[in-house]
Scaffold this motif. Structure first.
Motif, PDB file in Angstrom:
ATOM      1  N   HIS A  33       0.642  -1.390   0.089  1.00 12.40           N
ATOM      2  CA  HIS A  33      -0.138  -0.028   0.043  1.00 12.40           C
ATOM      3  C   HIS A  33       0.770   1.177  -0.050  1.00 12.40           C
ATOM      4  O   HIS A  33       1.576   1.639   1.047  1.00 12.40           O
ATOM      5  CB  HIS A  33      -0.949   0.079   1.235  1.00 12.40           C
ATOM      6  N   PRO A  34       0.876   2.144  -0.864  1.00 14.04           N
ATOM      7  CA  PRO A  34       1.506   3.465  -1.105  1.00 14.04           C
ATOM      8  C   PRO A  34       0.857   4.295  -0.011  1.00 14.04           C
ATOM      9  O   PRO A  34      -0.247   4.596   0.009  1.00 14.04           O
ATOM     10  CB  PRO A  34       1.179   3.880  -2.364  1.00 14.04           C
ATOM     11  N   VAL A  35       1.691   4.803   0.915  1.00 15.39           N
ATOM     12  CA  VAL A  35       1.142   5.402   2.082  1.00 15.39           C
ATOM     13  C   VAL A  35       2.404   6.458   2.617  1.00 15.39           C
ATOM     14  O   VAL A  35       3.202   6.520   2.184  1.00 15.39           O
ATOM     15  CB  VAL A  35       0.960   4.542   3.135  1.00 15.39           C
ATOM     16  N   THR A  36       1.812   7.484   3.296  1.00 15.36           N
ATOM     17  CA  THR A  36       2.727   8.466   3.889  1.00 15.36           C
ATOM     18  C   THR A  36       2.764   7.975   5.551  1.00 15.36           C
ATOM     19  O   THR A  36       1.676   8.061   6.065  1.00 15.36           O
ATOM     20  CB  THR A  36       2.559   9.713   3.526  1.00 15.36           C
ATOM     21  N   LEU A  37       3.881   7.426   6.423  1.00 15.74           N
ATOM     22  CA  LEU A  37       4.089   7.191   7.480  1.00 15.74           C
ATOM     23  C   LEU A  37       5.291   8.263   7.991  1.00 15.74           C
ATOM     24  O   LEU A  37       6.357   8.163   7.495  1.00 15.74           O
ATOM     25  CB  LEU A  37       4.367   5.746   7.723  1.00 15.74           C
ATOM     26  N   GLY A  59      12.726  -6.484  -3.721  1.00 16.51           N
ATOM     27  CA  GLY A  59      12.138  -5.472  -4.545  1.00 16.51           C
ATOM     28  C   GLY A  59      13.259  -4.938  -5.518  1.00 16.51           C
ATOM     29  O   GLY A  59      14.329  -4.845  -5.213  1.00 16.51           O
ATOM     30  N   ASP A  60      12.773  -4.308  -6.628  1.00 15.77           N
ATOM     31  CA  ASP A  60      13.415  -3.545  -7.461  1.00 15.77           C
ATOM     32  C   ASP A  60      13.794  -2.257  -7.002  1.00 15.77           C
ATOM     33  O   ASP A  60      14.795  -1.506  -7.290  1.00 15.77           O
ATOM     34  CB  ASP A  60      12.940  -3.626  -8.959  1.00 15.77           C
ATOM     35  N   PHE A  61      13.171  -1.874  -6.044  1.00 16.16           N
ATOM     36  CA  PHE A  61      13.444  -0.546  -5.297  1.00 16.16           C
ATOM     37  C   PHE A  61      14.512  -0.786  -4.370  1.00 16.16           C
ATOM     38  O   PHE A  61      15.224   0.473  -3.956  1.00 16.16           O
ATOM     39  CB  PHE A  61      12.169  -0.032  -4.197  1.00 16.16           C
ATOM     40  N   ALA A  85      10.051   3.573  -1.828  1.00 13.77           N
ATOM     41  CA  ALA A  85       9.317   2.563  -2.964  1.00 13.77           C
ATOM     42  C   ALA A  85       7.893   3.238  -3.108  1.00 13.77           C
ATOM     43  O   ALA A  85       7.254   4.070  -2.585  1.00 13.77           O
ATOM     44  CB  ALA A  85       8.882   1.231  -2.168  1.00 13.77           C
ATOM     45  N   ALA A  86       7.440   2.677  -4.478  1.00 14.96           N
ATOM     46  CA  ALA A  86       6.366   3.674  -5.009  1.00 14.96           C
ATOM     47  C   ALA A  86       5.531   2.518  -5.823  1.00 14.96           C
ATOM     48  O   ALA A  86       5.752   1.499  -6.342  1.00 14.96           O
ATOM     49  CB  ALA A  86       6.825   4.890  -5.723  1.00 14.96           C
ATOM     50  N   VAL A  87       4.288   3.180  -6.543  1.00 18.50           N
ATOM     51  CA  VAL A  87       3.612   2.593  -7.504  1.00 18.50           C
ATOM     52  C   VAL A  87       4.418   2.055  -8.825  1.00 18.50           C
ATOM     53  O   VAL A  87       5.149   2.896  -9.018  1.00 18.50           O
ATOM     54  CB  VAL A  87       2.344   3.334  -7.794  1.00 18.50           C
ATOM     55  N   GLY A  88       4.162   0.904  -8.994  1.00 21.34           N
ATOM     56  CA  GLY A  88       5.116   0.363 -10.230  1.00 21.34           C
ATOM     57  C   GLY A  88       6.134  -0.634  -9.796  1.00 21.34           C
ATOM     58  O   GLY A  88       6.630  -1.196 -10.717  1.00 21.34           O
ATOM     59  N   PRO A 116       4.353 -16.532 -14.768  1.00 23.48           N
ATOM     60  CA  PRO A 116       5.530 -17.445 -14.578  1.00 23.48           C
ATOM     61  C   PRO A 116       6.371 -17.124 -15.941  1.00 23.48           C
ATOM     62  O   PRO A 116       6.091 -16.908 -16.770  1.00 23.48           O
ATOM     63  CB  PRO A 116       4.934 -18.867 -14.548  1.00 23.48           C
ATOM     64  N   PRO A 117       7.993 -17.336 -15.424  1.00 23.64           N
ATOM     65  CA  PRO A 117       8.277 -17.571 -14.320  1.00 23.64           C
ATOM     66  C   PRO A 117       8.756 -16.678 -13.250  1.00 23.64           C
ATOM     67  O   PRO A 117       9.297 -16.877 -12.328  1.00 23.64           O
ATOM     68  CB  PRO A 117       9.632 -18.545 -14.716  1.00 23.64           C
ATOM     69  N   GLY A 118       8.331 -15.352 -13.530  1.00 20.37           N
ATOM     70  CA  GLY A 118       8.753 -14.292 -12.793  1.00 20.37           C
ATOM     71  C   GLY A 118       7.985 -14.358 -11.416  1.00 20.37           C
ATOM     72  O   GLY A 118       8.785 -14.260 -10.289  1.00 20.37           O
ATOM     73  N   ASN A 119       6.652 -14.203 -11.567  1.00 25.84           N
ATOM     74  CA  ASN A 119       5.721 -14.579 -10.411  1.00 25.84           C
ATOM     75  C   ASN A 119       6.075 -13.208  -9.202  1.00 25.84           C
ATOM     76  O   ASN A 119       5.532 -13.464  -8.129  1.00 25.84           O
ATOM     77  CB  ASN A 119       5.919 -15.631  -9.797  1.00 25.84           C
ATOM     78  N   ALA A 120       6.509 -12.263  -9.856  1.00 27.61           N
ATOM     79  CA  ALA A 120       6.814 -11.010  -8.880  1.00 27.61           C
ATOM     80  C   ALA A 120       5.314 -10.374  -8.689  1.00 27.61           C
ATOM     81  O   ALA A 120       4.493 -10.351  -9.621  1.00 27.61           O
ATOM     82  CB  ALA A 120       7.859  -9.896  -9.111  1.00 27.61           C
ATOM     83  N   ALA A 121       5.131  -9.395  -7.601  1.00 28.84           N
ATOM     84  CA  ALA A 121       3.844  -8.711  -7.567  1.00 28.84           C
ATOM     85  C   ALA A 121       4.336  -7.222  -7.790  1.00 28.84           C
ATOM     86  O   ALA A 121       5.592  -6.842  -7.650  1.00 28.84           O
ATOM     87  CB  ALA A 121       3.537  -8.704  -6.090  1.00 28.84           C
ATOM     88  N   ARG A 122       3.417  -6.296  -8.104  1.00 29.41           N
ATOM     89  CA  ARG A 122       3.588  -4.901  -8.559  1.00 29.41           C
ATOM     90  C   ARG A 122       3.025  -4.214  -7.365  1.00 29.41           C
ATOM     91  O   ARG A 122       1.763  -4.478  -7.124  1.00 29.41           O
ATOM     92  CB  ARG A 122       3.095  -4.721  -9.987  1.00 29.41           C
ATOM     93  N   VAL A 123       3.394  -3.000  -7.034  1.00 28.95           N
ATOM     94  CA  VAL A 123       2.803  -1.926  -6.196  1.00 28.95           C
ATOM     95  C   VAL A 123       1.653  -1.426  -6.918  1.00 28.95           C
ATOM     96  O   VAL A 123       2.104  -0.698  -7.877  1.00 28.95           O
ATOM     97  CB  VAL A 123       3.859  -1.252  -5.435  1.00 28.95           C
TER      98      VAL A 123
END
Length: 626
Positions: A33-37, A59-61, A85-88, A116-123
Motif C-alpha cells: 500500500h502506497p502511504v505516508t508514514l 524488490g527492484d526498489f 518505494a512507489a507505485v509500479g 511465470p516464471p517471474g511471479n513478482a507482484a507490483r505495487v
C-alpha cells in the motif's frame, strides 16, 4: 535496514481483527500500500505467515536485496514500511518456513502480478474507498441472459497466437454481446493463474486480474465499458481449491497454512489441487474478503462460485476410507457450509446489489435459500439436471424420442425447488464432449434444426439462461482454448441464421414478461400437452401478470410436419406466431402458420379456446395474443 517507525502500518484494532478473522476488508491492510508514514512517502508491505521463522522483502526498489519484516505479536502478520518505494515497483517475499526451507513467495494479496516464471507482484495505485451505500438488491423479476466467455479464446484481433487485451475486449466483446441482447457477461476466472490451460480454474492470485490480458486498470476500463453498454459482469470465483505451485499459497510459511495438512481433507485427486481449510478463520477471512474485493474495487455485479459440490461433501470423488467424516460422522462439510453462509451474510450486508450463482450438481437442500432460514444464501443455482436430461433427449434419434419423453418433462417436478439458471456452459463442449451442434441427432440440416429447437425450448423454460460463446454460431467443433472462435462460419447463412435466432430469443425473452417476470412462481407455468410421447409434441403456457403477457410454447421434436394439430388457448381472439425456429430467416424450411391464427371457441387442454396449428419439423413456435 529501514529505520524503526513510531507509527505502525497495522494498528492494534486491525491486528486484532486479522487475528480473529473478522476484518471485513483484509486487503486494506495486507499486501502493498502506497502511504505516508512518519512524514515519509513509501509503501507499507504486510503478509500473513504466522509460522515463518523469517520473512524478507525483495524488490527492484532495493536492488532485490533482502529486507526483513517485523512480526506483529498475536496475529501472525509480518510488516515493513519502505520509504521511497512507489507505485509500479516489483516485489516478492522470501519466507523461511517453520521447516527451515526458504521459499520465494508471491504476495497472496497482490493486486497485480507477473506471469511465470517471474511471479513478482507490483505495487498498485491506492485502493478505492468502499462505496458509501450499497445499491438495492436485484429482483428475480428481471431477465437474465448470460453470455459465458473465456476471454483468451473469444477473438484474437492481434493474430492467432496473440491473446486479446482488456481494451480489445471492451471494443469488440462488449458491443457484440450487447448487440445480441444478452444482459450479462460471465467471465471464466480472471484471477491470476499459472497455467493458461486451466482456463483460470486453478488460481494463485485471487486479488489480481491475470496479466495475460493487460494491467488492472485495463480490466477496470472493460468493466466500465460493459456497464455503459447495459451489460452486467459476473466473474467465476474459485474458493474451493488452489494449485500447489511453490511460489503461491501452498505451504506458505512451511506449514499447511491455507490448506489442510491431511491429504484426505486437503488434496483434490480430480484436479491435483489443494483444498482450502475453511475451518481456519484467517483463511475464511481471506476468501470472504476477496468476494467483497471484486465487487467494491472493480464494480463486479456478481460471482458464479465454481465447484460448490466439491466443497459441500467431504467424500466428494473419494473412495470409502479415504475421507474424514465430520464431527457427527457424516459426509457434509460443516466448515465449507459455514464459509458459504458467511460470504452471503457479508455480501448481503455490504453489497446487496451483487448476485451469486452456485455451480452445484447435487440435491443439497436450499442452495438458494436464505441464510436466516438455513439455506446457503445463493441467489441462483445452475440446473445441471435440466441440462443433462435435455441434451440426452436431443441426442436421441427422433424415432426413439417417444421412449425418452420424460427427459423433457421431468425438470418441472423440481423447477421451483431452487432459483435456477439453465446452463449450456463451457463444461459441455470440452474434454472430448464435442460441440452442442455435434450432440444433436440427425443429418446436418436436422442437427441445426434440433439446435434451434433446443435454444427456443431453453429460453421458454422457467429459469435464467446461460450460453457459452460459440453456441450462437452453431460451432461444429469442440471449443479450443488455444484458438479464437470460428467466426468464418457467419459467412454461411445456416450458421448466421442460428446467431439471428439467439438475437431474437434474447429480445423476445426481455420483451415478454411471461418468460421472466414470474420465473420462480409455480403458478406462472401450465402444461397444455405433456403426454403426446408418440408424436414427441410438447406444449405449455407461461403466464405473466397481465393477460396480454401470456405466451404459448409448442415443440414438435420429430422431422415430421404436423398439420392441423389443435392446441388449447386461454383467450379468444387473434394470436401471433412471434417465434418460429423453422423460419427461413434462421435457416429453416419456413413451415408454419403464416404469422398468426385465430382462436376458436372449442375447449381443449383445460382451456376454453383452441386453434389448429401447423407444427414445423424439429421446430418450436411461440404464440402471443395480439
Amino acid at each position: 535496514m529501514t529505520p524503526p517507525l513510531s507509527v505502525r502500518w497495522i494498528g492494534d484494532t486491525d491486528a486484532w481483527l486479522l487475528a480473529e478473522g473478522k476484518h471485513l476488508r483484509p486487503w486494506q491492510k495486507l499486501g502493498a500500500h502506497p502511504v505516508t508514514l512518519d512524514g515519509r512517502d513509501g509503501v507499507a508491505f504486510a503478509v500473513w505467515a504466522p509460522n515463518a521463522r523469517q520473512v524478507l522483502l525483495l524488490g527492484d526498489f532495493n536492488g532485490w536485496q533482502a529486507q526483513p519484516l517485523a512480526l506483529l505479536p498475536g496475529c501472525g502478520v509480518w510488516e515493513v514500511f519502505v520509504p521511497g518505494a512507489a507505485v509500479g515497483h516489483w516485489y516478492k517475499f522470501a519466507v523461511e518456513g517453520a521447516d527451515g526451507v526458504w521459499r520465494h513467495k508471491t504476495d497472496p494479496c497482490a493486486r497485480e502480478t507477473e506471469l511465470p516464471p517471474g511471479n513478482a507482484a507490483r505495487v498498485c495505485e491506492p485502493l478505492r474507498p468502499p462505496p458509501a451505500t450499497g445499491a438495492p438488491a436485484p429482483t428475480d423479476r428481471a431477465p437474465m441472459a448470460i453470455y459465458e466467455v473465456h476471454v483468451g479464446s473469444w477473438r484474437r484481433p492481434g493474430g492467432p497466437h496473440t491473446l486479446p487485451t482488456w481494451d480489445d475486449l471492451a471494443r469488440e466483446l462488449v458491443p457484440y454481446a450487447a448487440g445480441l441482447g444478452f444482459t450479462h457477461l460471465e467471465l471464466l476466472p480472471v484471477s491470476e493463474h499459472p497455467f493458461y490451460g486451466s482456463w483460470g480454474y486453478q488460481p494463485t492470485g485471487l486479488y489480481a486480474p491475470t496479466a495475460r490480458y493487460g494491467r488492472p486498470d485495463g480490466f477496470r476500463r472493460f468493466v466500465d465499458a460493459a456497464h455503459a453498454a447495459g451489460l452486467k459482469i459476473i466473474l467465476d470465483w474459485v474458493p474451493a481449491h488452489f494449485p500447489a505451485d511453490e511460489h503461491a499459497l501452498a505451504r506458505f510459511d512451511g506449514t499447511a497454512l491455507y490448506e489442510h495438512a491431511d491429504p484426505r481433507e486437503g488434496f483434490h485427486r480430480d484436479w491435483n489441487t489443494l483444498i482450502y481449510n475453511w475451518g481456519r478463520h484467517e483463511v475464511r477471512n481471506y476468501l470472504v474478503g476477496n468476494a467483497l474485493f471484486w465487487i467494491e474495487q472493480y464494480g463486479i455485479d456478481g460471482l458464479r462460485v465454481d465447484a460448490v459440490a466439491s466443497m459441500l461433501y467431504r467424500d466428494y470423488s473419494r473412495p470409502a476410507g479415504e475421507w474424514v467424516p465430520n464431527k457427527d460422522g457424516g459426509r457434509e462439510n460443516y466448515e465449507a457450509i459455514a464459509f458459504l453462509r458467511e460470504v452471503h451474510e457479508v455480501l448481503q450486508r455490504e453489497a446487496p446489489q451483487a448476485v451469486t450463482i452456485a455451480e452445484e450438481s447435487t440435491a443439497f437442500p436450499r442452495v438458494t435459500g436464505a441464510v436466516a432460514d438455513g439455506g446457503l444464501g445463493f441467489d441462483h443455482k445452475w440446473n445441471m439436471g435440466w441440462m443433462h436430461d435435455t441434451l440426452a433427449y436431443f441426442a436421441e434419434d427422433p424415432v426413439h424420442r417417444r421412449w425418452h419423453h420424460q427427459r423433457m418433462t421431468f425438470s418441472m417436478m423440481y423447477a421451483w425447488s431452487e432459483d435456477y439458471v439453465l446452463p449450456l456452459s463451457h463444461d459441455e463442449v470440452v474434454h472430448g464432449k464435442g460441440s452442442l451442434l455435434g450432440k444433436m441427432a440427425g443429418d446436418p440440416w436436422q442437427q441445426r434444426a434440433n439446435l434451434r429447437a433446443l435454444y427456443a425450448w431453453m429460453y421458454a423454460h422457467p429459469g435464467k439462461k446461460l450460453l457459452f460463446m460459440g453456441a450462437e454460431l452453431a460451432q461444429p467443433t469442440e471449443w479450443n482454448h488455444d484458438a479464437e472462435l470460428p467466426w468464418h462460419l457467419l459467412g454461411d447463412p445456416a450458421h448466421a441464421g442460428v446467431q439471428a435466432l439467439v438475437r431474437d430469443l434474447n429480445r423476445l425473452y426481455r420483451e415478454r414478461p411471461a418468460l421472466h417476470a414470474r420465473d420462480t412462481d409455480p403458478h406462472s407455468f401450465q402444461w397444455l400437452v405433456v403426454d403426446d410421447a408418440d408424436q414427441s409434441v410438447l406444449a405449455f403456457m407461461r403466464w405473466g401478470h397481465r393477460r396480454e403477457d401470456s405466451t404459448v410454447v409448442i415443440a414438435n421434436l420429430t422431422p415430421v410436419v404436423r398439420e392441423g394439430y389443435r392446441i388449447g388457448l386461454p383467450h379468444e381472439g387473434h394470436w401471433l406466431e412471434c417465434l418460429n425456429t423453422d423460419s427461413a430467416h434462421y435457416g429453416g424450411g419456413n413451415v408454419g402458420n403464416g404469422g398468426s391464427l385465430q382462436a376458436e371457441p372449442q375447449a381443449l387442454h383445460g382451456q376454453a379456446w383452441s386453434a389448429p396449428l401447423t407444427l414445423p419439423p424439429l421446430g418450436v413456435i411461440w404464440l402471443r395474443p395480439q
